[in-house]
Design a protein around this motif. Structure first.
Motif, PDB file in Angstrom:
ATOM      1  N   TYR A 130      56.095  23.693  40.817  1.00  6.72           N
ATOM      2  CA  TYR A 130      54.905  24.227  41.463  1.00  6.72           C
ATOM      3  C   TYR A 130      54.438  23.230  42.519  1.00  6.72           C
ATOM      4  N   ARG A 131      53.687  23.754  43.468  1.00  7.71           N
ATOM      5  CA  ARG A 131      53.116  22.915  44.521  1.00  7.71           C
ATOM      6  C   ARG A 131      51.839  23.559  45.039  1.00  7.71           C
ATOM      7  N   PHE A 132      50.993  22.739  45.632  1.00  6.84           N
ATOM      8  CA  PHE A 132      49.743  23.223  46.233  1.00  6.84           C
ATOM      9  C   PHE A 132      50.062  23.770  47.621  1.00  6.84           C
ATOM     10  N   TRP A 133      49.964  25.105  47.756  1.00  7.29           N
ATOM     11  CA  TRP A 133      50.299  25.743  49.030  1.00  7.29           C
ATOM     12  C   TRP A 133      49.198  25.550  50.058  1.00  7.29           C
ATOM     13  N   GLY A 134      47.947  25.721  49.637  1.00 11.46           N
ATOM     14  CA  GLY A 134      46.841  25.565  50.569  1.00 11.46           C
ATOM     15  C   GLY A 134      45.625  26.352  50.130  1.00 11.46           C
ATOM     16  N   LYS A 135      44.767  26.625  51.091  1.00 14.44           N
ATOM     17  CA  LYS A 135      43.495  27.278  50.826  1.00 14.44           C
ATOM     18  C   LYS A 135      43.183  28.230  51.978  1.00 14.44           C
ATOM     19  N   ILE A 136      42.820  29.451  51.645  1.00 12.74           N
ATOM     20  CA  ILE A 136      42.432  30.462  52.629  1.00 12.74           C
ATOM     21  C   ILE A 136      40.961  30.771  52.422  1.00 12.74           C
ATOM     22  N   PHE A 137      40.184  30.700  53.496  1.00  7.79           N
ATOM     23  CA  PHE A 137      38.744  30.911  53.426  1.00  7.79           C
ATOM     24  C   PHE A 137      38.421  32.400  53.408  1.00  7.79           C
ATOM     25  N   GLY A 138      37.345  32.742  52.701  1.00  5.88           N
ATOM     26  CA  GLY A 138      36.874  34.118  52.643  1.00  5.88           C
ATOM     27  C   GLY A 138      35.395  34.202  52.967  1.00  5.88           C
ATOM     28  N   LEU A 139      34.907  35.398  53.189  1.00  3.38           N
ATOM     29  CA  LEU A 139      33.508  35.592  53.538  1.00  3.38           C
ATOM     30  C   LEU A 139      32.582  35.302  52.366  1.00  3.38           C
ATOM     31  N   GLU A 140      32.997  35.639  51.156  1.00  2.84           N
ATOM     32  CA  GLU A 140      32.191  35.411  49.964  1.00  2.84           C
ATOM     33  C   GLU A 140      32.735  34.254  49.117  1.00  2.84           C
ATOM     34  N   LYS A 141      34.045  34.245  48.889  1.00  2.00           N
ATOM     35  CA  LYS A 141      34.696  33.195  48.108  1.00  2.00           C
ATOM     36  C   LYS A 141      36.021  32.836  48.768  1.00  2.00           C
ATOM     37  N   ASN A 142      36.531  31.666  48.435  1.00  5.04           N
ATOM     38  CA  ASN A 142      37.788  31.186  48.991  1.00  5.04           C
ATOM     39  C   ASN A 142      38.914  31.368  47.985  1.00  5.04           C
ATOM     40  N   TYR A 143      40.150  31.240  48.491  1.00  3.52           N
ATOM     41  CA  TYR A 143      41.338  31.353  47.652  1.00  3.52           C
ATOM     42  C   TYR A 143      42.074  30.015  47.628  1.00  3.52           C
ATOM     43  N   ILE A 144      42.273  29.475  46.436  1.00  4.99           N
ATOM     44  CA  ILE A 144      43.126  28.308  46.235  1.00  4.99           C
ATOM     45  C   ILE A 144      44.489  28.835  45.785  1.00  4.99           C
ATOM     46  N   ILE A 145      45.539  28.456  46.488  1.00  2.00           N
ATOM     47  CA  ILE A 145      46.850  29.089  46.322  1.00  2.00           C
ATOM     48  C   ILE A 145      47.855  28.066  45.828  1.00  2.00           C
ATOM     49  N   ALA A 146      48.619  28.455  44.823  1.00  2.00           N
ATOM     50  CA  ALA A 146      49.694  27.630  44.266  1.00  2.00           C
ATOM     51  C   ALA A 146      51.017  28.362  44.452  1.00  2.00           C
ATOM     52  N   GLU A 147      52.012  27.648  44.933  1.00  2.00           N
ATOM     53  CA  GLU A 147      53.360  28.193  45.126  1.00  2.00           C
ATOM     54  C   GLU A 147      54.217  27.776  43.933  1.00  2.00           C
ATOM     55  N   VAL A 148      54.856  28.745  43.289  1.00  2.00           N
ATOM     56  CA  VAL A 148      55.553  28.511  42.023  1.00  2.00           C
ATOM     57  C   VAL A 148      56.991  28.969  42.142  1.00  2.00           C
ATOM     58  N   GLU A 149      57.878  28.196  41.550  1.00  2.00           N
ATOM     59  CA  GLU A 149      59.288  28.569  41.425  1.00  2.00           C
ATOM     60  C   GLU A 149      59.568  28.840  39.951  1.00  2.00           C
ATOM     61  N   LEU A 150      59.982  30.066  39.639  1.00  3.89           N
ATOM     62  CA  LEU A 150      60.210  30.463  38.253  1.00  3.89           C
ATOM     63  C   LEU A 150      61.549  29.935  37.739  1.00  3.89           C
ATOM     64  N   THR A 151      61.682  29.887  36.439  1.00  5.09           N
ATOM     65  CA  THR A 151      62.947  29.500  35.829  1.00  5.09           C
ATOM     66  C   THR A 151      63.986  30.605  36.040  1.00  5.09           C
ATOM     67  N   GLU A 152      65.244  30.262  35.891  1.00  4.76           N
ATOM     68  CA  GLU A 152      66.308  31.231  36.091  1.00  4.76           C
ATOM     69  C   GLU A 152      66.237  32.359  35.063  1.00  4.76           C
ATOM     70  N   GLU A 153      65.901  32.029  33.826  1.00  4.49           N
ATOM     71  CA  GLU A 153      65.798  33.058  32.797  1.00  4.49           C
ATOM     72  C   GLU A 153      64.692  34.045  33.116  1.00  4.49           C
ATOM     73  N   GLU A 154      63.538  33.543  33.542  1.00 10.78           N
ATOM     74  CA  GLU A 154      62.423  34.429  33.869  1.00 10.78           C
ATOM     75  C   GLU A 154      62.751  35.284  35.085  1.00 10.78           C
ATOM     76  N   THR A 155      63.406  34.708  36.085  1.00 11.32           N
ATOM     77  CA  THR A 155      63.784  35.470  37.277  1.00 11.32           C
ATOM     78  C   THR A 155      64.743  36.592  36.922  1.00 11.32           C
ATOM     79  N   THR A 156      65.760  36.290  36.109  1.00 11.89           N
ATOM     80  CA  THR A 156      66.727  37.315  35.696  1.00 11.89           C
ATOM     81  C   THR A 156      66.056  38.417  34.894  1.00 11.89           C
ATOM     82  N   GLN A 157      65.146  38.044  34.020  1.00 10.05           N
ATOM     83  CA  GLN A 157      64.454  39.029  33.201  1.00 10.05           C
ATOM     84  C   GLN A 157      63.587  39.950  34.054  1.00 10.05           C
ATOM     85  N   ARG A 158      62.919  39.401  35.041  1.00  6.29           N
ATOM     86  CA  ARG A 158      62.070  40.232  35.900  1.00  6.29           C
ATOM     87  C   ARG A 158      62.907  41.164  36.761  1.00  6.29           C
TER      88      ARG A 158
END
Length: 425
Positions: A55-83
């Motif tokens: 995982y890594r900190f992707w960044g932050k997007i501002f909003g009119l009422e609230k902001n978004y804190i965004i995390a970029e995630v790389e799933l495991t191979e088992e979870e990716t195959t299952q999905r």
């Protein structure tokens, strides 16, 4: 008690946000230390999930009422195959449901005449890319404040990306907000946020030349395998690029390591003319025009090839400190996506986005025009309006018709006279 392997796996999974904050502070970008510390703790809690590989900190997007804190995630191979398997099963279920709906719709024809059939043929929908590929290679989690529950964003579709390119709308901070735009956006704000993240990542993920490669395999061998997507990985043998080269205004020593999104809304082109085996057998005799595949710039394209804006270049680079140049860092800012930053300091480099989630436009935004109205009926003399004839025209038409009726009687009399003469002879 943790083993050495467990400690190494945890080290690869974690991310030191305070160190990242230290480098971006030198360039005048980033968030406060207090918020960064709280975000680091929230990301650590997110990384404890078993399905997450990195995982890594992707960044932050501002909003009119609230902001978004965004995390970029790389799933495991088992979870990716299952999905992927669950997604394929869901598609099969949808196809079966559509067949049942068609059976239900087949009813006896009504007594009243049916309306004319529409001649419009809807173009085929571009299928989304699979999990772990293209625009859906990474998974993103968001929250409004550090410590709140992380919410996973859904996969993005090509239709959402193509529509997001035509609209401009500020985020409210509420993922369930309805989207009232033109063209109509297929989804809510949660889908619009995911589409903008995909666009920003594709255009602003940059690194020094040689910082990423395709692994230990030789490139020639990988290129021979068709249909397999090459994923850039950190280069273990990376040699730091000199600071004077990183500060070169031509930006030849900075490259893109994010995949370019085509006009279709995918990173890999999909042929709209491809058909199943049954359709090909039924239409072997018909000849269709071949569609030229769309090709984007290759991976690791230097920033020097990016198109310049009307009044400024696409990227701006400067040094972090003019006083201590020996330990200074190179700092790059995107002018096309305001809020996207990158830095390089020796063997370290990273990206971050802190902005409103919109692309720069030189002129005021204007929505696209309405589509042309489709003709309801084929044009012809039966349905086209004509001028009413005058009295003189009607009289002339009546006389001409009487003459046509009189001509057959005269022809019959002439034929009878000719037969009588033949009999006498």
């Amino acid at each position: 008690m943790e083993t050495e392997d467990d400690e190494e796996g945890a080290g690869d999974k974690r991310m030191d946000l305070l160190e990242l904050q230290y480098y971006f502070e030198q360039a005048g970008a980033g968030i406060s230390k207090n918020e960064m510390f709280c975000t680091s703790a929230a990301l650590y809690n997110l990384g404890q999930r078993e399905i997450i590989k990195k995982y890594r900190f992707w960044g932050k997007i501002f909003g009119l009422e609230k902001n978004y804190i965004i995390a970029e995630v790389e799933l495991t191979e088992e979870e990716t195959t299952q999905r992927i398997e669950l997604g394929e099963e869901g598609e099969e279920g949808e196809e079966e449901g559509e067949e049942e709906e068609e059976k239900i719709k087949l009813k006896p024809a009504p007594k009243i005449p049916r309306p004319p059939k529409s001649m419009y043929k809807k173009p085929p929908d571009v299928p989304p890319e699979k999990i772990g590929e293209g625009t859906n290679q990474k998974v993103y989690f968001v929250c409004n404040r550090p410590g709140e529950e992380w919410i996973e964003l859904p996969n993005v579709t090509p239709q959402q990306i193509t529509t997001a390119r035509q609209i401009r709308r500020y985020f409210t901070g509420n993922l369930d907000t309805e989207m009232f735009t033109y063209p109509p956006f297929p989804g809510k704000e949660i889908n619009y946020l995911r589409a903008q993240i995909a666009r920003i990542s594709a255009g602003t993920q940059i690194s020094p030349l040689g910082f990423y490669n395709f692994g230990e395999d030789e490139e020639e061998e990988v290129e021979e395998e068709e249909g397999e997507e090459r994923i850039p990985v950190p280069n273990a043998a990376f040699e730091p690029v000199p600071l004077r080269d990183l500060l070169d205004p031509s930006m030849s020593f900075w490259v893109h390591h994010g995949r370019h999104i085509l006009k279709q809304g995918r990173t890999k082109w999909w042929n709209p003319k491809q058909k199943s085996e049954d359709e090909e057998e039924a239409e072997e005799e018909e000849e269709e025009e071949e569609v030229e595949p769309e090709v984007g710039p290759p991976m690791f394209t230097p920033l020097s090839e990016d198109a310049a804006l009307e009044t400024m270049p696409a990227w701006s680079v400067r040094i972090g400190s003019q006083i201590v140049k020996d330990t200074a860092i190179a700092f790059v800012r995107s002018n096309l996506w305001p809020g996207a930053f990158a830095f390089a300091a020796g063997r370290k480099s990273d990206n971050i986005y802190l902005g409103w989630g919109h692309k720069y436009v030189a002129h005021n935004y204007s929505p696209p025009g309405m589509e042309s109205i489709q003709t309801e009926y084929p044009l012809g003399p039966e349905i086209m309006e004509i001028e009413d004839p005058s009295v003189e025209q009607e009289e002339a038409w009546r006389l001409a018709r009487e003459k046509k009726k009189a001509r057959p009687e005269e022809e019959e009399e002439e034929e009878e006279e000719g037969e009588e003469e033949e009999d006498e002879d």
